[in-house]
Design an enzyme around this catalytic site. Structure first.
Site, PDB file in Angstrom:
ATOM      1  N   ASN A  79       0.886  -1.177  -0.128  1.00 39.08           N
ATOM      2  CA  ASN A  79      -0.046   0.015  -0.102  1.00 39.08           C
ATOM      3  C   ASN A  79       1.133   1.159  -0.042  1.00 39.08           C
ATOM      4  O   ASN A  79       1.360   1.763   0.963  1.00 39.08           O
ATOM      5  CB  ASN A  79      -0.904  -0.001   1.249  1.00 39.08           C
ATOM      6  CG  ASN A  79      -1.760   1.287   1.344  1.00 39.08           C
ATOM      7  OD1 ASN A  79      -1.772   2.053   0.434  1.00 39.08           O
ATOM      8  ND2 ASN A  79      -2.692   1.366   2.611  1.00 39.08           N
ATOM      9  N   LYS A 111       0.094   4.266  -0.530  1.00 36.31           N
ATOM     10  CA  LYS A 111      -0.530   5.367   0.074  1.00 36.31           C
ATOM     11  C   LYS A 111      -0.284   6.613  -0.668  1.00 36.31           C
ATOM     12  O   LYS A 111       0.114   6.522  -1.949  1.00 36.31           O
ATOM     13  CB  LYS A 111      -0.081   5.681   1.548  1.00 36.31           C
ATOM     14  CG  LYS A 111      -0.384   4.383   2.541  1.00 36.31           C
ATOM     15  CD  LYS A 111      -0.320   4.546   3.930  1.00 36.31           C
ATOM     16  CE  LYS A 111      -0.573   3.219   4.525  1.00 36.31           C
ATOM     17  NZ  LYS A 111      -0.636   3.386   6.199  1.00 36.31           N
ATOM     18  N   HIS A 131      -9.903   1.585   4.459  1.00 34.96           N
ATOM     19  CA  HIS A 131      -8.689   1.566   5.181  1.00 34.96           C
ATOM     20  C   HIS A 131      -9.050   2.664   6.432  1.00 34.96           C
ATOM     21  O   HIS A 131      -9.752   3.687   6.081  1.00 34.96           O
ATOM     22  CB  HIS A 131      -7.555   2.299   4.305  1.00 34.96           C
ATOM     23  CG  HIS A 131      -6.211   1.986   5.000  1.00 34.96           C
ATOM     24  ND1 HIS A 131      -5.779   3.244   5.858  1.00 34.96           N
ATOM     25  CD2 HIS A 131      -5.378   1.275   4.886  1.00 34.96           C
ATOM     26  CE1 HIS A 131      -4.648   2.809   6.152  1.00 34.96           C
ATOM     27  NE2 HIS A 131      -3.986   1.564   5.587  1.00 34.96           N
ATOM     28  N   GLU A 162      -7.284   5.234   7.486  1.00 37.36           N
ATOM     29  CA  GLU A 162      -6.920   6.503   7.223  1.00 37.36           C
ATOM     30  C   GLU A 162      -8.300   7.075   6.330  1.00 37.36           C
ATOM     31  O   GLU A 162      -8.469   8.102   6.617  1.00 37.36           O
ATOM     32  CB  GLU A 162      -5.793   6.512   6.387  1.00 37.36           C
ATOM     33  CG  GLU A 162      -4.414   6.259   7.158  1.00 37.36           C
ATOM     34  CD  GLU A 162      -3.141   5.635   6.380  1.00 37.36           C
ATOM     35  OE1 GLU A 162      -3.217   5.512   5.218  1.00 37.36           O
ATOM     36  OE2 GLU A 162      -2.400   4.967   7.333  1.00 37.36           O
ATOM     37  N   GLU A 212      -6.341  -4.794  10.255  1.00 39.28           N
ATOM     38  CA  GLU A 212      -5.176  -3.756  10.521  1.00 39.28           C
ATOM     39  C   GLU A 212      -5.552  -3.096  11.943  1.00 39.28           C
ATOM     40  O   GLU A 212      -6.383  -2.038  11.814  1.00 39.28           O
ATOM     41  CB  GLU A 212      -5.109  -2.776   9.319  1.00 39.28           C
ATOM     42  CG  GLU A 212      -4.892  -3.354   8.225  1.00 39.28           C
ATOM     43  CD  GLU A 212      -4.228  -2.591   7.099  1.00 39.28           C
ATOM     44  OE1 GLU A 212      -3.016  -2.701   6.419  1.00 39.28           O
ATOM     45  OE2 GLU A 212      -4.994  -1.327   6.933  1.00 39.28           O
ATOM     46  N   GLY A 236       1.664   2.146  10.863  1.00 41.36           N
ATOM     47  CA  GLY A 236       2.799   3.353  10.828  1.00 41.36           C
ATOM     48  C   GLY A 236       3.680   3.522  12.182  1.00 41.36           C
ATOM     49  O   GLY A 236       4.100   4.635  12.338  1.00 41.36           O
ATOM     50  N   SER A 284       2.434  -2.301  10.652  1.00 43.14           N
ATOM     51  CA  SER A 284       3.946  -2.365  10.693  1.00 43.14           C
ATOM     52  C   SER A 284       4.580  -3.727  10.345  1.00 43.14           C
ATOM     53  O   SER A 284       5.379  -4.147  11.202  1.00 43.14           O
ATOM     54  CB  SER A 284       4.261  -2.108  12.273  1.00 43.14           C
ATOM     55  OG  SER A 284       3.922  -0.658  12.327  1.00 43.14           O
TER      56      SER A 284
END
Ligand code: PGA
Length: 252
Positions: A9, A11, A97, A99, A169, A175, A215
């Site tokens: 991914n 991003k 996702h 985010e 996730e 991250g 991660s």
């Protein structure tokens, strides 16, 4: 069909030149990907066709979009919708996702519409779910994730649910350098599979790939991927580095 998948991914990172260089190095390093395994590059919209041409001829290697509109077509400046992605032969799309849930306020309802539109245009949803830290600390992570899955996926029939790839996730691991332990990942993956089995039966639940994200790195991939219900990873940061991501692919 259940597969072992390493999904990158990217991003909102990399120029097209950097992206192509990265894909080139990874494909050179991992050589051929056998049946039953797959590499997916989830790239920014403007790069999809170019990366698709670059991977042509490499079997079991695909490109994903990172988003799809929840609207079908029409006067929605800036949106990219299902038929457009279908017309450039996009195979997968990341939906839900954290985010997008967090910064773009996507609800389970909006995500459900995106899942439906992706499937309508023959694009496989890479559906993300996962809990924030406070939910994990309160011990209610399973209920939280069940609700995300039930509200956005459980209207699907037996055919369509098997086209979905699920990525668990935990938000506190994205991250942050914190990874769920392989036991924590396995526990949640088994719980998700049991939830799918309660709705669709064990055989169908056993056909669905459930990836872990948060991660994933070269140095923890082997252990995570060795867990019974962990079918690979959705990788952010480490997917931007050819050596790291190639090692993660090899850990499948
Ligand atoms: P990360 O991101 O690997 O950088 O934690 C994973 C993701 O957001 O998909």
């Amino acid at each position: 069909m259940r597969k072992k998948i390493a999904a990158a991914n990217w991003k909102m990172n990399l120029t097209i030149q950097e992206g192509k260089e990265l894909v080139h190095s990874i494909l050179k390093e991992v050589q051929s990907i056998p049946e039953g395994k797959e590499i997916i590059f989830a790239v920014p919209f403007p790069y999809i066709t170019e990366i698709e041409s670059q991977i042509k001829g490499h079997q079991n290697t695909s490109v994903a979009a990172q988003n799809i509109s929840n609207l079908k077509a029409g006067a929605y400046t800036g949106e990219v919708c299902g038929f457009m992605l279908q017309s450039i032969e996009t195979k997968y799309v990341i939906i839900g996702h954290s985010e997008r849930r967090m910064y773009f306020h996507e609800t389970n309802e909006v995500i459900k519409s995106k899942v439906d539109l992706a499937l309508e245009y023959t694009i496989a949803p890479l559906f993300c779910c996962g809990e924030p830290l406070e939910i994990r600390e309160s011990g209610s992570q399973n209920e939280f994730v069940y609700k995300q899955i039930e509200e956005s996926l459980f209207h699907l029939d037996i055919d369509n649910i098997q086209k979905v790839v699920i990525a668990y996730e935990p938000i506190w691991a994205i991250g942050t350098g914190l990874t769920a332990s392989s036991e924590q990942a396995q526990e949640m993956h088994a719980a998700i599979r049991a939830l799918l089995a309660s709705k669709y039966g064990h055989e169908i639940a056993g056909n669905i790939s459930i990836l872990y994200g948060g991660s994933v790195k070269a140095n923890n991939a082997t252990e995570l991927f060795s867990m019974k219900d962990v079918d690979g990873g959705l990788v952010g940061g480490a997917s931007l580095n050819a050596a790291e991501f190639s090692a993660i692919v090899k850990a499948l």
